[in-house]
Structure formats: C-alpha cells, structure tokens
Design an enzyme around this catalytic site. Sequence first.
Site, PDB file in Angstrom:
ATOM      1  N   GLU A 192      31.522  -7.056  63.049  1.00  0.00           N
ATOM      2  CA  GLU A 192      31.114  -5.776  62.451  1.00  0.00           C
ATOM      3  C   GLU A 192      29.786  -5.301  63.028  1.00  0.00           C
ATOM      4  O   GLU A 192      29.628  -4.118  63.363  1.00  0.00           O
ATOM      5  CB  GLU A 192      31.020  -5.922  60.932  1.00  0.00           C
ATOM      6  CG  GLU A 192      30.477  -4.701  60.207  1.00  0.00           C
ATOM      7  CD  GLU A 192      31.354  -3.471  60.308  1.00  0.00           C
ATOM      8  OE1 GLU A 192      30.866  -2.370  59.979  1.00  0.00           O
ATOM      9  OE2 GLU A 192      32.530  -3.595  60.721  1.00  0.00           O
ATOM     10  N   HIS A 236      40.019   7.740  60.507  1.00  0.00           N
ATOM     11  CA  HIS A 236      38.865   7.348  61.325  1.00  0.00           C
ATOM     12  C   HIS A 236      39.241   7.216  62.800  1.00  0.00           C
ATOM     13  O   HIS A 236      38.526   7.701  63.684  1.00  0.00           O
ATOM     14  CB  HIS A 236      38.305   6.038  60.778  1.00  0.00           C
ATOM     15  CG  HIS A 236      37.025   5.610  61.411  1.00  0.00           C
ATOM     16  ND1 HIS A 236      36.957   4.617  62.352  1.00  0.00           N
ATOM     17  CD2 HIS A 236      35.758   6.035  61.232  1.00  0.00           C
ATOM     18  CE1 HIS A 236      35.706   4.449  62.739  1.00  0.00           C
ATOM     19  NE2 HIS A 236      34.953   5.299  62.072  1.00  0.00           N
ATOM     20  N   HIS A 294      55.932   4.356  61.156  1.00  0.00           N
ATOM     21  CA  HIS A 294      55.269   4.250  62.461  1.00  0.00           C
ATOM     22  C   HIS A 294      56.281   3.963  63.567  1.00  0.00           C
ATOM     23  O   HIS A 294      56.203   4.549  64.652  1.00  0.00           O
ATOM     24  CB  HIS A 294      54.205   3.160  62.426  1.00  0.00           C
ATOM     25  CG  HIS A 294      53.489   3.001  63.729  1.00  0.00           C
ATOM     26  ND1 HIS A 294      52.837   4.039  64.367  1.00  0.00           N
ATOM     27  CD2 HIS A 294      53.343   1.916  64.547  1.00  0.00           C
ATOM     28  CE1 HIS A 294      52.324   3.612  65.502  1.00  0.00           C
ATOM     29  NE2 HIS A 294      52.617   2.330  65.642  1.00  0.00           N
TER      30      HIS A 294
END
EC number: 1.17.99.9
Length: 310
Positions: A66, A131, A220
């Site tokens: 991260e 995002h 998907h």
Amino acid sequence: MMGCITLFNKRNLKWLSVLATIIMAFVQLGGALVTKTGSEDGCGSSWPLCHGALLPDNLPIDTIIELSHRAVSGISLIVVLWLAITAWKHIGYIKEVKPLAIISIAFLLVQALIGAAAVIWQQNSYVLALHFGISLISFSSVFVLMLIIFEVDKKYEADELYIRKPLRRLTWIMTGIVYVTIYTGALVRHAKASLAYGGWPLPFHDIIPHTEQDWVQFAHRGMAFITFIWIMITFIHAVKNYSENRTIRYGYTTAFILIILQVITGALSVMTNVNLFIALLHALFITLLFGMIAYFIMLMLRTIRSENNK
C-alpha cells in the site's frame, strides 16, 4: 501543423513523456496489486499518513504494498504535472495538447481523491470499481500526449489521416463496450469475485449464477466475450479498408492482439486460481488497450474537426 521545436526541447519532451507513461502504467499495476493481494487496508484508515505515521514501525507485506502504491502515485503526479507544463509551453500550439494536459492532471487528482475516500470511508465495491476506470483516463491522456510528441517528427502519417464514418461508428461503440468491460473487471477484483462462478469459459455442470459474486463474474465474462467479438469486427474492417495506411493498420492490429492477450490472461487467472503475475498482465493489457482506443478517438476527432472546417 506540427511545426518544429528545438532539438533540446524535443529530446526532453520525448524522454519525459515516456517516463510519465511508464510511471502511469505502474500506477495502474500498483492499484491492481493492492486489490489482488488484499492490501487495501495496509495503512488502516489513515491517509495520507499510514497508521498515523509517515513511515510506521511495523511494516508487514500489505503495508509495504500500500505504501509503495501511494509513493508511485505521488511521483506520478509530479512527473505528469512536469510533462503537462512542458508540453503546454513548447507544443501547446497543437490543438490536442492543452486539453490532454488538463485531463491528465484532473483525472489523476480525482483518482487520488477516490483512493483517499476509499481508505478513510471504506466505500463499497461498486464505487471502488470506478477508481480503475478513472485512472485509465489519466493514463490514456498521458499515453496519447506521448504519441503526439513523437508525431512531431512526422515519422508516420497520422496528422493527415482521414477516418471514414463506418470505422468511426465501430470505434465509438468499441470504446463504450471496452469501458463497461473495464468496470466489470474492476468490480470482479473489488467484490472478491475472481474465482466465483466456477470454471472457464463456463462451469457446464451448473451454468446458472447463484450468488452476487457469481453474477459479477458472469457479467464480466459476458462483456469480455462481446468486447472480443466487437474488436475483431472492427479490426477486420480497419485492415480491409485502410490497408494503405500504417497508422490504422498497425493501430487496430495492436488492439486486436491486446484483446487476445487480455482474454488469454483472464482465462489463465481463473485456471491458476489468480496467479499474481498473470493477474498483473491482465491489468497491463487492458491498460494498453484503452490507451490505444484513446489514440483512435483523437484521430477521429481530428477527422471531424477537418470536416467541420471545410
């Protein structure tokens, strides 16, 4: 149209645009790495600090991942801003440069804000999936800006290229289909649905989705199939009708190769229980594909502008 810039400035713009594009690609891969490894909470709910500190004492692997992603994202903002200012100053007379410079910075900031909001307020999967798509727009604007900078040398004929309406229609539809596919793919990651719905291409023993994760994965796969078929149709049309033009022929051939690689890595992700290397390649190929589509859009807008000026 392109004019000339000094050799020094040209060289600086070229290496700077390549550097910015590479860093933006690493931002995309870093985001995929964070979600694939479950490192979203590697810094807790602190942002821009990590566990309330600039560099926490305890550094488990999820915190390192991260923190690394945040660092690369921060560097990308500096480099892209540098590129935007330099391009604006030296080749701002090219019509696409200023809008692309603005888009690259604006969407990079929006991407950062959404990432921060996700850390602080723990958004749901459907919001988080936005995002990746937003960050792709920022990457694509930098990628297209790089191609324009290399185009200044007039090493290929993109500046005078005329794209007729049939290919334009196919490409606009392709853009929409690919973007929806990108969203569903990001949703698969954030909803932890990578291994939902069973085998590939279909779990023939039970093809009806049952859980929400099954439906996310099923959607998907369906969009990926539609995307593959549509890009193949567009590629065939482009190669058949623009065989004399290298920009179109090579560009749409590259797009077709990338969607093939995307399908292969998607299938292998399921078959290998989401091997991390394959999953990152999967994210890389869709990033490059969307960058190519963004370039096609720029070429089409040039054609439309040329028609309006007649």
